[in-house]
Design a protein around this motif. Structure first.
Motif, PDB file in Angstrom:
ATOM      1  N   MET A  29     -24.197   2.934  20.126  1.00 39.15           N
ATOM      2  CA  MET A  29     -22.521   2.677  20.237  1.00 39.15           C
ATOM      3  C   MET A  29     -21.556   3.583  18.871  1.00 39.15           C
ATOM      4  N   ASP A  30     -21.031   4.441  19.312  1.00 42.57           N
ATOM      5  CA  ASP A  30     -20.627   4.975  18.113  1.00 42.57           C
ATOM      6  C   ASP A  30     -18.670   3.743  17.407  1.00 42.57           C
ATOM      7  N   PHE A  31     -18.849   3.952  16.531  1.00 47.29           N
ATOM      8  CA  PHE A  31     -17.228   3.498  15.810  1.00 47.29           C
ATOM      9  C   PHE A  31     -16.338   4.418  16.678  1.00 47.29           C
ATOM     10  N   ARG A  32     -15.584   3.762  17.050  1.00 49.90           N
ATOM     11  CA  ARG A  32     -14.055   4.896  17.060  1.00 49.90           C
ATOM     12  C   ARG A  32     -13.025   3.844  16.314  1.00 49.90           C
ATOM     13  N   PRO A  33     -11.781   5.404  16.131  1.00 52.97           N
ATOM     14  CA  PRO A  33     -10.961   5.093  15.025  1.00 52.97           C
ATOM     15  C   PRO A  33      -9.704   4.010  15.956  1.00 52.97           C
ATOM     16  N   MET A  34      -9.096   3.632  14.883  1.00 52.61           N
ATOM     17  CA  MET A  34      -8.258   2.184  15.824  1.00 52.61           C
ATOM     18  C   MET A  34      -6.837   2.685  15.550  1.00 52.61           C
ATOM     19  N   GLN A  35      -6.170   2.398  16.818  1.00 51.11           N
ATOM     20  CA  GLN A  35      -3.986   2.587  16.521  1.00 51.11           C
ATOM     21  C   GLN A  35      -4.260   1.437  16.042  1.00 51.11           C
ATOM     22  N   TYR A  36      -2.795   1.670  14.417  1.00 56.49           N
ATOM     23  CA  TYR A  36      -2.620   1.353  13.339  1.00 56.49           C
ATOM     24  C   TYR A  36      -1.155   1.310  13.327  1.00 56.49           C
ATOM     25  N   VAL A  37      -0.099   1.216  12.609  1.00 53.66           N
ATOM     26  CA  VAL A  37       0.594   1.373  11.621  1.00 53.66           C
ATOM     27  C   VAL A  37       0.660   1.314  10.243  1.00 53.66           C
ATOM     28  N   TYR A  38       0.971   1.984   9.153  1.00 51.05           N
ATOM     29  CA  TYR A  38       0.789   2.131   8.007  1.00 51.05           C
ATOM     30  C   TYR A  38       2.433   1.944   6.957  1.00 51.05           C
ATOM     31  N   GLU A  39       3.005   1.137   6.750  1.00 53.42           N
ATOM     32  CA  GLU A  39       4.262   0.889   5.979  1.00 53.42           C
ATOM     33  C   GLU A  39       3.805   0.739   3.767  1.00 53.42           C
ATOM     34  N   PRO A  40       3.556   1.688   4.081  1.00 55.55           N
ATOM     35  CA  PRO A  40       3.680   1.732   2.552  1.00 55.55           C
ATOM     36  C   PRO A  40       4.835   1.135   1.779  1.00 55.55           C
ATOM     37  N   VAL A  41       5.111   0.741   0.241  1.00 58.94           N
ATOM     38  CA  VAL A  41       6.073   0.226  -0.859  1.00 58.94           C
ATOM     39  C   VAL A  41       6.017   0.671  -1.435  1.00 58.94           C
ATOM     40  N   GLY A  42       5.060   2.260  -1.868  1.00 59.55           N
ATOM     41  CA  GLY A  42       5.632   3.212  -2.998  1.00 59.55           C
ATOM     42  C   GLY A  42       4.969   2.867  -4.243  1.00 59.55           C
ATOM     43  N   ASN A  43       4.199   2.207  -4.170  1.00 62.21           N
ATOM     44  CA  ASN A  43       3.643   1.349  -5.551  1.00 62.21           C
ATOM     45  C   ASN A  43       1.555   1.044  -5.149  1.00 62.21           C
ATOM     46  N   GLU A  44       1.166   1.954  -6.366  1.00 62.23           N
ATOM     47  CA  GLU A  44      -0.233   1.808  -6.250  1.00 62.23           C
ATOM     48  C   GLU A  44      -0.650   0.920  -6.467  1.00 62.23           C
ATOM     49  N   SER A  45      -0.224  -0.468  -7.057  1.00 61.90           N
ATOM     50  CA  SER A  45      -0.448  -1.894  -7.616  1.00 61.90           C
ATOM     51  C   SER A  45      -0.474  -2.684  -6.170  1.00 61.90           C
ATOM     52  N   ALA A  46       0.035  -1.981  -5.680  1.00 59.43           N
ATOM     53  CA  ALA A  46       0.558  -3.422  -4.565  1.00 59.43           C
ATOM     54  C   ALA A  46      -0.764  -4.124  -3.971  1.00 59.43           C
ATOM     55  N   TYR A  47      -0.986  -5.170  -2.843  1.00 63.93           N
ATOM     56  CA  TYR A  47      -2.110  -5.323  -2.453  1.00 63.93           C
ATOM     57  C   TYR A  47      -1.098  -4.774  -0.743  1.00 63.93           C
ATOM     58  N   THR A  48      -1.964  -4.769   0.136  1.00 60.49           N
ATOM     59  CA  THR A  48      -1.916  -4.866   1.333  1.00 60.49           C
ATOM     60  C   THR A  48      -1.583  -5.978   2.562  1.00 60.49           C
ATOM     61  N   LEU A  49      -1.159  -6.133   3.207  1.00 59.43           N
ATOM     62  CA  LEU A  49      -1.328  -6.681   4.273  1.00 59.43           C
ATOM     63  C   LEU A  49      -2.290  -6.921   5.662  1.00 59.43           C
ATOM     64  N   LEU A  50      -3.254  -7.148   5.819  1.00 58.10           N
ATOM     65  CA  LEU A  50      -3.557  -6.352   6.552  1.00 58.10           C
ATOM     66  C   LEU A  50      -2.898  -7.013   8.093  1.00 58.10           C
ATOM     67  N   LEU A  51      -2.492  -6.653   9.029  1.00 59.12           N
ATOM     68  CA  LEU A  51      -2.437  -7.715   9.988  1.00 59.12           C
ATOM     69  C   LEU A  51      -2.838  -7.486  11.450  1.00 59.12           C
ATOM     70  N   LEU A  52      -3.058  -8.659  11.909  1.00 56.67           N
ATOM     71  CA  LEU A  52      -4.599  -8.451  13.591  1.00 56.67           C
ATOM     72  C   LEU A  52      -4.002  -9.322  14.151  1.00 56.67           C
ATOM     73  N   HIS A  53      -3.299  -9.264  15.299  1.00 53.32           N
ATOM     74  CA  HIS A  53      -2.956  -9.853  16.195  1.00 53.32           C
ATOM     75  C   HIS A  53      -3.833 -10.532  17.387  1.00 53.32           C
ATOM     76  N   GLY A  54      -3.372 -11.008  18.084  1.00 54.93           N
ATOM     77  CA  GLY A  54      -3.993 -12.114  18.970  1.00 54.93           C
ATOM     78  C   GLY A  54      -4.341 -11.047  20.061  1.00 54.93           C
ATOM     79  N   THR A  55      -5.092 -11.993  21.197  1.00 49.72           N
ATOM     80  CA  THR A  55      -5.397 -11.752  22.413  1.00 49.72           C
ATOM     81  C   THR A  55      -4.275 -10.586  23.057  1.00 49.72           C
ATOM     82  N   GLY A  56      -3.841  -9.895  23.581  1.00 46.15           N
ATOM     83  CA  GLY A  56      -2.815  -9.654  24.192  1.00 46.15           C
ATOM     84  C   GLY A  56      -1.769  -8.839  22.921  1.00 46.15           C
TER      85      GLY A  56
END
Length: 209
Positions: free
Chosen positions: A1-28
């Motif tokens: 089985m090949d990898f599939r792309p994932m649906q996502y939302v990206y909200e940048p803050v315009g700071n190259e040195s910023a950390y990024t929160l990776l949000l991962l939802h629960g079932t449903g």
């Protein structure tokens, strides 16, 4: 089985040195489910929020399960590799630093974040795990991080889905393999409550701001 792309939302803050929160939802949930939570955890973070590629009775999940609390570990492996592959490509496309990624997961989302800690122990800069369960078994001696990343875990003392002893063993496993674990027990069930967010925000301020 090949990898599939994932649906996502990206909200940048315009700071190259910023950390990024990776949000991962629960079932449903979906890629918008945890967006309101991001601002409560601190300011100045990019936000990437993913939707799981698996469905269970029409409800999005990040990996399959065989029953309540019983994971399809083969699928956990595959979906974790799929997610990390996608994130590395997304980092190049959107321009965030893959080495400054902080996972924030609830329930099923916390579990795939935990799988990433185990299978890619040097990848994440840290993780916030709400109501986690150990996603993979038999890996006690097969992973270790040199980064000593901080990990936040919060569990409900009345959570009928998660065995408190198993959660304690999971925290001990991560600690034994180099992660700095802060584990909290909250007087509630599987649902998130205000205390989860308050504790996590304080933890984030101590480690990433």
């Amino acid at each position: 089985m090949d990898f599939r792309p994932m649906q996502y939302v990206y909200e940048p803050v315009g700071n190259e040195s910023a950390y990024t929160l990776l949000l991962l939802h629960g079932t449903g949930g979906d890629e918008r489910d945890l967006l309101p939570l991001a601002g409560s955890l601190g300011k100045g973070f990019n936000v990437v929020s993913l939707r799981g590629n698996v469905e269970e009775n029409g409800m999005p999940r990040f990996f399959r399960r065989l029953g309540l609390g019983v994971f399809d570990e083969e699928d956990v492996h595959f979906r974790t590799h799929e997610m990390v592959h996608f994130l590395k490509e997304l980092a190049a496309t959107e321009g965030f630093d893959i080495n400054k990624l902080i996972a924030v997961g609830y329930s099923n989302g916390a579990n795939i974040a935990g799988a990433a800690l185990i299978l890619y122990p040097e990848l994440l800069a840290g993780a916030v795990l709400f109501r986690p369960m150990q996603p993979l078994s038999g890996l006690e001696d097969s992973f270790e991080t040199q980064r000593q990343q901080p990990v936040f875990m919060s569990s409900g003392t009345e959570d009928g889905m998660v065995d408190p002893a198993a959660t304690a063993a999971y925290a001990a496993l991560l600690s034994a393999n180099g992660f700095q674990v802060s584990a909290y027990n909250i007087n509630t069930g599987h649902n998130l409550v205000h205390q989860d967010i308050t504790l996590a925000a304080e933890w984030m301020a101590n480690h990433f701001q």
